[in-house]
Design a protein around this motif. Structure first.
Motif, short mmCIF file in Angstrom:
data_model
loop_
_atom_site.label_atom_id
_atom_site.label_comp_id
_atom_site.label_asym_id
_atom_site.label_seq_id
_atom_site.Cartn_x
_atom_site.Cartn_y
_atom_site.Cartn_z
N GLU A 1 -4.09 -1.96 -3.74
CA GLU A 1 -3.95 -1.41 -2.39
C GLU A 1 -5.27 -0.88 -1.87
OE1 GLU A 1 -1.06 -1.54 -0.62
OE2 GLU A 1 -0.32 -2.68 -2.33
N SER B 1 -7.71 1.77 -0.59
CA SER B 1 -7.82 3.20 -0.88
C SER B 1 -7.54 4.02 0.37
CB SER B 1 -9.23 3.52 -1.41
OG SER B 1 -9.40 4.91 -1.51
N ASN B 2 -6.89 5.16 0.18
CA ASN B 2 -6.67 6.07 1.32
C ASN B 2 -7.87 7.01 1.49
OD1 ASN B 2 -6.30 7.75 -0.86
ND2 ASN B 2 -4.22 8.38 -0.30
N GLU B 3 -8.94 6.75 0.75
CA GLU B 3 -10.14 7.57 0.84
C GLU B 3 -11.22 6.94 1.71
OE1 GLU B 3 -11.53 8.77 -3.00
OE2 GLU B 3 -9.54 9.40 -3.64
#
Length: 89
Positions: free
Chosen positions: A50, A52-54
């Protein structure tokens, strides 16, 4: 296409921006960057398989979350900006 890197991502790429051969989607572009810059940037761009949410990815100033995400179709003259999420206080 032009890819711009911000903050600590520049440490991995050793560049503020690069010209990259055309990629048809954001996903293809991200994988090409991983191939070019290695595992360090892969760990920043992806969390497993996925995204990254960063990180934040903008295409011509528009967040990919408001487009088609990783499936966003790119054009040769697009400007892609990749930022780390920044927290402050």
């Amino acid at each position: 296409m032009k890819v711009k890197f911000f903050a600590y991502l520049r440490d991995y790429t050793k560049a503020k921006e690069i010209e990259l051969e055309y990629c048809s989607t954001v996903d293809e572009l991200l994988h090409r960057l991983c191939d070019r810059y290695g595992d360090e940037i892969r760990r920043k761009l992806f969390n497993g398989s996925e995204l990254s949410n960063e990180i934040i990815i903008l295409i011509n100033g528009r967040h990919i979350a408001h487009l088609e995400g990783r499936n966003t179709i790119l054009k040769e003259d697009d400007v892609i900006s990749i930022f780390p999420v920044v927290a402050g206080g």
